[in-house]
Design a protein around this motif. Structure first.
Motif, PDB file in Angstrom:
ATOM      1  N   MET A 156       0.856  -1.180   0.000  1.00 54.29           N
ATOM      2  CA  MET A 156       0.000   0.000   0.000  1.00 54.29           C
ATOM      3  C   MET A 156       0.888   1.226   0.000  1.00 54.29           C
ATOM      4  O   MET A 156       1.801   1.356   0.828  1.00 54.29           O
ATOM      5  N   ALA A 159      -1.587   6.930  -3.562  1.00 57.00           N
ATOM      6  CA  ALA A 159      -2.275   6.593  -4.813  1.00 57.00           C
ATOM      7  C   ALA A 159      -1.490   7.041  -6.034  1.00 57.00           C
ATOM      8  O   ALA A 159      -1.393   6.314  -7.036  1.00 57.00           O
ATOM      9  N   ALA A 162       1.276   4.643  -6.600  1.00 57.07           N
ATOM     10  CA  ALA A 162       0.749   3.389  -7.133  1.00 57.07           C
ATOM     11  C   ALA A 162       0.537   3.502  -8.640  1.00 57.07           C
ATOM     12  O   ALA A 162       0.864   2.583  -9.402  1.00 57.07           O
ATOM     13  N   ASP A 163       0.001   4.636  -9.073  1.00 60.57           N
ATOM     14  CA  ASP A 163      -0.205   4.855 -10.507  1.00 60.57           C
ATOM     15  C   ASP A 163       1.120   4.833 -11.256  1.00 60.57           C
ATOM     16  O   ASP A 163       1.228   4.257 -12.343  1.00 60.57           O
ATOM     17  N   ARG A 189      -1.883  -2.289 -10.753  1.00 64.21           N
ATOM     18  CA  ARG A 189      -2.687  -1.615  -9.735  1.00 64.21           C
ATOM     19  C   ARG A 189      -3.685  -2.624  -9.197  1.00 64.21           C
ATOM     20  O   ARG A 189      -4.335  -3.342  -9.962  1.00 64.21           O
ATOM     21  N   SER A 192      -7.888   0.636  -4.586  1.00 65.84           N
ATOM     22  CA  SER A 192      -7.729   1.888  -3.843  1.00 65.84           C
ATOM     23  C   SER A 192      -8.131   1.687  -2.391  1.00 65.84           C
ATOM     24  O   SER A 192      -8.893   0.778  -2.061  1.00 65.84           O
ATOM     25  N   ASP A 205      -4.732  10.158  -0.903  1.00 64.08           N
ATOM     26  CA  ASP A 205      -5.376   8.867  -1.117  1.00 64.08           C
ATOM     27  C   ASP A 205      -4.321   7.776  -1.219  1.00 64.08           C
ATOM     28  O   ASP A 205      -3.152   8.038  -1.497  1.00 64.08           O
ATOM     29  N   SER A 206      -4.748   6.539  -1.020  1.00 62.18           N
ATOM     30  CA  SER A 206      -3.830   5.404  -1.030  1.00 62.18           C
ATOM     31  C   SER A 206      -4.234   4.391  -2.094  1.00 62.18           C
ATOM     32  O   SER A 206      -5.390   4.333  -2.506  1.00 62.18           O
ATOM     33  N   GLY A 207      -3.255   3.614  -2.528  1.00 60.76           N
ATOM     34  CA  GLY A 207      -3.526   2.596  -3.529  1.00 60.76           C
ATOM     35  C   GLY A 207      -2.735   1.335  -3.266  1.00 60.76           C
ATOM     36  O   GLY A 207      -1.688   1.372  -2.594  1.00 60.76           O
TER      37      GLY A 207
END
Length: 294
Positions: A156, A159, A162-163, A189, A192, A205-207
């Motif tokens: 995690m 976000a 992560a992208d 990915r 989310s 935000d997290s991803g």
């Protein structure tokens, strides 16, 4: 004694705040300390990671133990790497309280994950972690390089990161993390995560990012040489490769290497995949040592 036959009790908001109060802990932004307070989220992370009874898992930044407890429920062993001595010292007691029958599956390593040079015990097979967001990419790449036994992982991260990690060539978010991660693994990915599952709630935000190890590209160049070319190509994103790579080699050699690699000198780094960077690096190294560009 609580009944643990159905698996460990997991940490909820009240338990997280109680543990933090006992430690007089004030989460710091410097260490990226945002603790998960939702049991369903850690169960989801474990489920999405695909780990099972035969796995040895490395967890980075276990914090108060939210994800650790969920991992201990399903895997053979967890090696938790924690840089905060207060948290590292408390984690075994937390596991003893919430999952006493699984306490022997845990080993805590007090260390900076960016500086570890080995991991005790059998070779780990998976990396599952809520990575500290301020160092998530360097930690991930360091452990991928350090631990070839890692077969897969799920982390995690912020976000936006992560992208970037999961992006492919030509994408707006494609960059250095995308290319370097692709050296080690196929990355995707995996979902989310909302802000409300953390304490304190982050302002980002997290991803989730999942990856499966693959063989690195077959090449005569070293990983360090290829990564140096990648860094140069993205240092000034608006520059074409023929200009950007002049920080690593003279213009004449850059032009010859790009031609030999079949890469348009006016292309930019974000249009190239890891294999393209490998060919460019091989050609640069060959020309530097007096050979023909490949």
């Amino acid at each position: 004694m609580p009944d643990t036959s159905a698996g460990p009790r997991l940490l909820g908001p009240a338990a997280v705040r109680r543990l933090a109060a006992e430690l007089d802990l004030r989460p710091t932004k410097q260490r990226g300390q945002n603790f998960v307070i939702d049991a369903n989220t850690v169960r989801r992370i474990v489920r999405e990671s695909g780990v099972g009874a035969d796995d040895v898992v490395v967890e980075v930044g276990p914090g108060l133990g939210s994800l650790t407890l969920a991992l201990l429920e399903v895997v053979r062993r967890v090696v938790a790497i924690e840089v905060d001595d207060l948290l590292a010292g408390r984690l075994p007691a937390t596991v003893g309280e919430f999952a006493p029958q699984r306490a022997d599956r845990l080993e805590v390593v007090l260390a900076d994950a960016l500086r570890v040079t080995d991991v005790p015990g059998p070779g780990p097979t998976a990396l599952v972690a809520n990575l500290p967001y301020n160092v998530s990419v360097p930690v991930l790449l360091h452990l991928m390089a350090l631990l070839p036994s890692l077969e897969r992982g799920l982390v995690m991260v912020q976000a936006e990161v992560a992208d970037r990690l999961a992006a492919g060539p030509g994408s707006r978010t494609y960059g250095v993390p995308s290319v370097k991660a692709a050296w080690f693994a196929d990355v995707r990915r995996a979902g989310s995560v909302g802000r409300t599952v953390f304490w304190p709630a982050p302002n980002v935000d997290s991803g989730l990012v999942a990856w499966v190890r693959r063989e690195p590209p077959s090449t005569t160049a070293t990983r360090e040489q290829v990564f140096a070319v990648v860094d140069a190509a993205f240092a000034q994103r608006r520059k074409a490769l023929r200009g950007a790579l002049r920080t690593v080699a003279p213009a004449e050699r850059v032009d010859a290497a790009l031609a030999a690699a079949g890469v348009d000198p006016l292309a930019r780094g974000e249009s190239l995949g890891i294999e393209d960077f490998v060919r460019i690096t091989e050609s640069l190294e060959s020309l530097e040592h007096g050979g023909d560009a490949r």
